[in-house]
Design a protein around this motif. Structure first.
Motif, PDB file in Angstrom:
ATOM      1  N   HIS A 272       0.830  -1.197   0.000  1.00  0.00           N
ATOM      2  CA  HIS A 272       0.000   0.000   0.000  1.00  0.00           C
ATOM      3  C   HIS A 272       0.868   1.251   0.000  1.00  0.00           C
ATOM      4  O   HIS A 272       0.580   2.225  -0.723  1.00  0.00           O
ATOM      5  CB  HIS A 272      -0.908  -0.011   1.230  1.00  0.00           C
ATOM      6  N   PHE A 273       1.943   1.236   0.794  1.00  0.00           N
ATOM      7  CA  PHE A 273       2.828   2.396   0.895  1.00  0.00           C
ATOM      8  C   PHE A 273       3.477   2.703  -0.448  1.00  0.00           C
ATOM      9  O   PHE A 273       3.664   3.864  -0.815  1.00  0.00           O
ATOM     10  CB  PHE A 273       3.888   2.103   1.962  1.00  0.00           C
ATOM     11  N   CYS A 276       0.515   4.201  -2.706  1.00  0.00           N
ATOM     12  CA  CYS A 276      -0.346   5.279  -2.209  1.00  0.00           C
ATOM     13  C   CYS A 276       0.145   6.624  -2.728  1.00  0.00           C
ATOM     14  O   CYS A 276       1.338   6.947  -2.639  1.00  0.00           O
ATOM     15  CB  CYS A 276      -0.369   5.277  -0.688  1.00  0.00           C
ATOM     16  N   LYS A 278      -0.740   9.526  -1.495  1.00  0.00           N
ATOM     17  CA  LYS A 278      -0.736  10.530  -0.433  1.00  0.00           C
ATOM     18  C   LYS A 278       0.512  10.493   0.441  1.00  0.00           C
ATOM     19  O   LYS A 278       0.647  11.279   1.356  1.00  0.00           O
ATOM     20  CB  LYS A 278      -1.954  10.332   0.474  1.00  0.00           C
ATOM     21  N   ARG A 279       1.424   9.552   0.168  1.00  0.00           N
ATOM     22  CA  ARG A 279       2.534   9.364   1.103  1.00  0.00           C
ATOM     23  C   ARG A 279       3.487  10.560   1.131  1.00  0.00           C
ATOM     24  O   ARG A 279       4.218  10.755   2.093  1.00  0.00           O
ATOM     25  CB  ARG A 279       3.303   8.100   0.754  1.00  0.00           C
ATOM     26  N   GLY A 283       0.614  11.001   4.002  1.00  0.00           N
ATOM     27  CA  GLY A 283      -0.111   9.788   3.704  1.00  0.00           C
ATOM     28  C   GLY A 283      -1.277   9.533   4.621  1.00  0.00           C
ATOM     29  O   GLY A 283      -1.612  10.321   5.504  1.00  0.00           O
ATOM     30  N   CYS A 284      -1.897   8.407   4.374  1.00  0.00           N
ATOM     31  CA  CYS A 284      -3.045   7.986   5.172  1.00  0.00           C
ATOM     32  C   CYS A 284      -2.550   7.302   6.441  1.00  0.00           C
ATOM     33  O   CYS A 284      -1.359   7.303   6.754  1.00  0.00           O
ATOM     34  CB  CYS A 284      -3.924   7.059   4.347  1.00  0.00           C
ATOM     35  N   CYS A 287       0.069   4.539   5.730  1.00  0.00           N
ATOM     36  CA  CYS A 287       1.364   5.110   5.358  1.00  0.00           C
ATOM     37  C   CYS A 287       2.089   5.682   6.579  1.00  0.00           C
ATOM     38  O   CYS A 287       3.310   5.555   6.722  1.00  0.00           O
ATOM     39  CB  CYS A 287       1.174   6.193   4.303  1.00  0.00           C
TER      40      CYS A 287
END
Length: 380
Positions: A272-273, A276, A278-279, A283-284, A287
């Protein structure tokens, strides 16, 4: 009248009988033989009811230093008869006390009836063996209705063991104790003891919460330690679907490792990292968890130039260059994680009853893991 009555002499102590005395016909014969060898009684123990119990000064003085002072202190009376008054308790309790002085024994029936009075006598006249026996009897028969009275008695008789037992019972059954007559009497006549009880309960609850918090923290540190091991394992050797960043994914280890549950969750976060968008800005939640794990690994790792964990060298250089204020916090967290793992390994080794040299070797290896000992100084 009762004041003119003289009770028979108590059975003398048999030197080889021990704390419980001898048992059976042999004990009875030994007592009768020893009794014949004793001289005539030279002192009388006088009770509140006027009962006169004949005794021997040598035996009383050898068992109780307080009785020794009473017997040999100068007297203003010219009478040659020596008298030791023991007042304020039932006559039968005094008889049981003298019986114990002679034989170091006390029947269960006497202990059940007079253990409170015998505890007071044992404390006043400094007979520690009898005092311990009474404390044990009272502990076994402690109830909600009697706990307040015994708590007061334990303080008067300087018995911390009985006092602690009473305090624990009050703490565990406080609502029931509040309904007793002893508690209502305590509120009106001894507010300081009531305050001490409430303080003890408050301290016990605080200690319980503190212990639970420490246990939860220890569990969290162990989870972080296992996650760091899995991160290093995945980035160095590879596991199932994720492998080192400089190797072909097809060559990653396919079979599950010994910590498959943790590795599987961490691999999901790593995939996911990597994908993603948004990292870059933080990030979320997933992350951020990976960032924290990478940051914690960088704080522990002492070989950043050869480490295969992503961003290890960059994060360590950045931390040193910027002298971030939270660096000390990360180092403290890393030290706690390493210590939790070492203590867990030591505890498991002790439970398996390994030899001391094996336990010390395991502790040493755990402390050196990831530079845990070389990177931090616990003394400062």
């Amino acid at each position: 009248m009762e004041s003119n009555r003289t009770s028979p002499a108590p059975p003398p102590a048999v030197p080889s009988g021990g704390s419980r005395g001898l048992a059976g016909p042999t004990s009875a014969r030994a007592k009768r033989s020893f009794l014949r060898e004793l001289p005539e009684p030279d002192v009388f123990v006088v009770t509140s009811g006027g009962r006169r119990i004949p005794a021997h000064t040598g035996i009383l003085a050898s068992v109780s230093p307080v009785l020794e002072n009473l017997i040999y202190r100068p007297s203003k009376r010219r009478s040659s008869e020596k008298i030791v008054p023991i007042l304020g308790v039932p006559c039968n309790a005094v008889s049981a006390f003298v019986e114990f002085v002679y034989s170091s024994r006390c029947t269960e029936e006497e202990m059940e009836k007079y253990d409170v009075h015998l505890l007071a006598l044992a404390h006043v006249y400094s007979v520690p063996q009898l005092k311990q026996r009474c404390v044990e009897s009272l502990r076994q028969r402690l109830t909600v209705d009697s706990v307040v009275d015994l708590l007061q008695l334990s303080r008067l008789c300087s018995s911390p063991e009985l006092e602690l037992r009473c305090m624990k019972l009050v703490h565990h059954q406080f609502k029931a104790v509040e309904q007793t007559e002893g508690w209502r009497f305590l509120q009106h006549h001894d507010p300081w003891l009531e305050l001490d009880i409430l303080h003890f309960i408050d301290e016990s609850e605080s200690r319980k919460k503190r212990t639970k918090r420490q246990r939860d923290d220890q569990k969290l540190y162990l989870q972080l330690s296992e996650a760091m091991d899995c991160l290093e394992h995945i980035c160095t050797e590879g596991c199932t679907t994720v492998g080192p960043h400089d190797a072909d994914p097809a060559t990653a280890r396919k079979e599950p490792c010994g910590k498959f549950a943790t590795c599987q969750g961490l691999q999901t976060l790593i995939r996911h990292f990597a994908a993603c968008g948004k990292r870059v800005s933080g990030g979320c939640g997933g992350c951020k968890s990976v960032w924290r794990l990478l940051r914690l690994h960088a704080a522990v790792c002492d070989q950043p130039n050869s480490c295969k964990v992503p961003l290890c060298r960059q994060l360590k250089l950045r931390s040193q260059r910027e002298k971030r204020k939270d660096g000390a916090r990360w180092r403290l967290l890393a030290r706690k994680v390493a210590l939790a793992k070492a203590m867990s390994s030591l505890s498991q080794a002790m439970m398996r009853r390994r030899r001391p040299e094996e336990v010390l070797d395991m502790f040493s290896r755990s402390s050196r893991a990831r530079g845990g000992t070389r990177s931090f100084k616990l003394g400062k």
